[in-house]
Each structure stands twice: as C-alpha cells, then as structure tokens.
Design a protein around this motif. Sequence first.
Motif, PDB file in Angstrom:
ATOM      1  N   GLN A  89       0.818  -1.209   0.000  1.00 45.92           N
ATOM      2  CA  GLN A  89       0.000   0.000   0.000  1.00 45.92           C
ATOM      3  C   GLN A  89       0.858   1.267   0.000  1.00 45.92           C
ATOM      4  OE1 GLN A  89      -3.225  -0.594  -0.413  1.00 45.92           O
ATOM      5  NE2 GLN A  89      -2.724  -2.786  -0.268  1.00 45.92           N
ATOM      6  N   ARG A  90       2.088   1.125  -0.484  1.00 46.58           N
ATOM      7  CA  ARG A  90       3.064   2.230  -0.474  1.00 46.58           C
ATOM      8  C   ARG A  90       3.393   2.672   0.952  1.00 46.58           C
ATOM      9  NH1 ARG A  90       1.262   6.328  -5.408  1.00 46.58           N
ATOM     10  NH2 ARG A  90       1.143   4.761  -7.050  1.00 46.58           N
ATOM     11  N   ASN A  91       3.181   1.785   1.905  1.00 46.03           N
ATOM     12  CA  ASN A  91       3.495   2.090   3.301  1.00 46.03           C
ATOM     13  C   ASN A  91       4.988   1.920   3.538  1.00 46.03           C
ATOM     14  OD1 ASN A  91       2.386  -0.658   2.742  1.00 46.03           O
ATOM     15  ND2 ASN A  91       3.264  -1.135   4.753  1.00 46.03           N
ATOM     16  N   HIS A  92       5.572   2.875   4.259  1.00 47.68           N
ATOM     17  CA  HIS A  92       7.006   2.872   4.536  1.00 47.68           C
ATOM     18  C   HIS A  92       7.328   1.786   5.554  1.00 47.68           C
ATOM     19  CE1 HIS A  92      10.646   4.886   6.618  1.00 47.68           C
ATOM     20  NE2 HIS A  92      11.054   4.215   5.576  1.00 47.68           N
ATOM     21  N   ILE A  93       8.221   0.865   5.176  1.00 51.24           N
ATOM     22  CA  ILE A  93       8.633  -0.211   6.090  1.00 51.24           C
ATOM     23  C   ILE A  93       9.905   0.173   6.834  1.00 51.24           C
ATOM     24  CG2 ILE A  93       9.393  -2.606   6.248  1.00 51.24           C
ATOM     25  CD1 ILE A  93       7.657  -3.237   3.836  1.00 51.24           C
ATOM     26  N   ASP A  94      10.951   0.573   6.108  1.00 46.79           N
ATOM     27  CA  ASP A  94      12.222   0.946   6.736  1.00 46.79           C
ATOM     28  C   ASP A  94      13.116   1.597   5.692  1.00 46.79           C
ATOM     29  OD1 ASP A  94      14.078   1.244   8.745  1.00 46.79           O
ATOM     30  OD2 ASP A  94      14.110  -0.898   9.284  1.00 46.79           O
ATOM     31  N   SER A  95      14.173   2.240   6.169  1.00 49.18           N
ATOM     32  CA  SER A  95      15.152   2.876   5.281  1.00 49.18           C
ATOM     33  C   SER A  95      16.551   2.421   5.673  1.00 49.18           C
ATOM     34  CB  SER A  95      15.071   4.405   5.384  1.00 49.18           C
ATOM     35  OG  SER A  95      13.783   4.869   5.036  1.00 49.18           O
ATOM     36  N   PRO A 134      11.374 -10.005   2.929  1.00 54.11           N
ATOM     37  CA  PRO A 134      10.060 -10.464   3.397  1.00 54.11           C
ATOM     38  C   PRO A 134       8.980 -10.191   2.366  1.00 54.11           C
ATOM     39  CG  PRO A 134      10.763  -8.482   4.572  1.00 54.11           C
ATOM     40  CD  PRO A 134      11.932  -8.943   3.767  1.00 54.11           C
ATOM     41  N   ALA A 135       7.918 -10.978   2.414  1.00 52.16           N
ATOM     42  CA  ALA A 135       6.864 -10.892   1.404  1.00 52.16           C
ATOM     43  C   ALA A 135       6.205  -9.524   1.369  1.00 52.16           C
ATOM     44  CB  ALA A 135       5.818 -11.982   1.654  1.00 52.16           C
ATOM     45  N   ASP A 136       6.192  -8.820   2.517  1.00 52.63           N
ATOM     46  CA  ASP A 136       5.502  -7.523   2.540  1.00 52.63           C
ATOM     47  C   ASP A 136       6.370  -6.392   1.997  1.00 52.63           C
ATOM     48  OD1 ASP A 136       7.265  -7.536   4.675  1.00 52.63           O
ATOM     49  OD2 ASP A 136       5.930  -6.433   6.017  1.00 52.63           O
ATOM     50  N   ALA A 219       9.082   9.449  -2.604  1.00 54.63           N
ATOM     51  CA  ALA A 219       9.400   8.148  -3.182  1.00 54.63           C
ATOM     52  C   ALA A 219       8.190   7.225  -3.166  1.00 54.63           C
ATOM     53  CB  ALA A 219      10.557   7.501  -2.419  1.00 54.63           C
ATOM     54  N   ALA A 220       7.379   7.312  -2.111  1.00 54.94           N
ATOM     55  CA  ALA A 220       6.151   6.522  -2.051  1.00 54.94           C
ATOM     56  C   ALA A 220       5.203   6.916  -3.182  1.00 54.94           C
ATOM     57  CB  ALA A 220       5.459   6.701  -0.698  1.00 54.94           C
ATOM     58  N   GLN A 221       5.111   8.219  -3.430  1.00 51.81           N
ATOM     59  CA  GLN A 221       4.241   8.710  -4.498  1.00 51.81           C
ATOM     60  C   GLN A 221       4.732   8.295  -5.864  1.00 51.81           C
ATOM     61  OE1 GLN A 221       4.418  12.891  -3.536  1.00 51.81           O
ATOM     62  NE2 GLN A 221       2.674  12.794  -2.132  1.00 51.81           N
ATOM     63  N   ALA A 222       6.033   8.034  -5.992  1.00 54.64           N
ATOM     64  CA  ALA A 222       6.628   7.682  -7.290  1.00 54.64           C
ATOM     65  C   ALA A 222       6.553   6.194  -7.589  1.00 54.64           C
ATOM     66  CB  ALA A 222       8.083   8.148  -7.349  1.00 54.64           C
TER      67      ALA A 222
END
Length: 223
Positions: A89-95, A134-136, A219-222
Amino acid sequence: SAVPPGIERIVVTASPDAAGQTFQGIEPTATGKINLDKGRVSLQKNQTVSLVKGGRPLLSQVKMGLGWEPAFRGRDIDLDASVIAYGPQRNHIDSCYFGKLSILGGAIKHSGDNLTGEGAGDDEVIVVDLGRLPADATGLVFTVNSFTGQKFTEVAKAYCRLIDAASGEELVRFDLTSAEPQTGVMMAKLIRQFSGEWEMTAMGEFVKSRTVRGMVKPAAQAL
C-alpha cells in the motif's frame, strides 16, 4: 514507425523457436520493458527492465552501486546513497542508509558512508538479497542526497548500476544525464510483481531534500 499517442508499442524479447533460432526483439520505447537475456541493459529515464534471465526471475543477491564525481576539480562532494523499502500500500517499512546499515533482517545492507566521491568506481554500495526479502516488502526506491547542501548541478557522472553479487556481472546501468539544482534524487526503483519477479525502473527525479527522511513521501508517491 511512429506510435499513435496513448498507444504503447508492444515489446517482444528475443526467444528461441523450436529449431533453436532466435528472433530479434524490438528495441524498447521509453515505456517498454526488456529482460536480461541479451546481457547488460543500459536504461534511459523511465525505462523498465524485468529482472528475468532465461525465463527465470533473478532472486539472488544483487548490489546496487551508486557513484558520482565532483563537477569541479578540487571540491569534495559528500553524497549519501540510501534505499527505502515499502509495502503493497506504499506504506514505509524501513530505510537503509549510512546511519542504519542493515534492515529487514540483513536482507538489505549498506556499505557505509563515502565522504568525498573521489576515485573511480562505485562510491556507495547497497546489497539486496532479493530471495530473502520479506513478502511484505514489495517496493524499493534507491535515492541519493546531499547532506551538506551541495546541489546536483555540482555533481558530474552520477549513475547507478545493478550487479549480480555472485558473478560480479553488471546487469543494469542508468547514467544520470541531466541535473537540477536540488539536494536529492530518486535514482531507481525495484518493484516486485505478482509473479514474484522484480522490475527495475530508471527514475532520475529530483527532490528538495538533504536527508533520506525527506525522501520517504515523494518516493512513495513515485512507486
């Protein structure tokens, strides 16, 4: 021949027929997709390559090498390469960046900070174990930022390249041919497809941000 507006040209990749002959594929348009069967792929902005070779998805360990040179002699350019991981869902997991060198259980690792950009070769390397993600984690965006505030108009020969970690073979390369007076750039993105294979798209989109934190939303929007 010209393609009418709004119509994408179908890209046919080279594939052997029953007799073993190979039919030559059509060259990709800016929106076309190609795979790795012909060897190293050089991408232009917005072009996409499927990380598939011999009909099989590339799920081994790869390295994303990012490099740059100062545009003016005698000046150091302290740029920071990072990768931002997102969910479906374009959710930020980590950087992963110079302040956090390993994420997602070690599936993504950073080589550490290069303070000058001097010398040939990759300045910073991010290692991604595609098979261990991971799958997500379905989207990765590779970014470069100028923490010290120098603009990308002061940078020469910025590029990113994807390397097979096992063989050292360069798979995909994207050279940034234009620059804007900004402090951040999204270089490339890797997107996991429903089939399980990954696709890499060259981006080259500039952002006003000196840190990876400021890149998370654009970046999520892109994606």
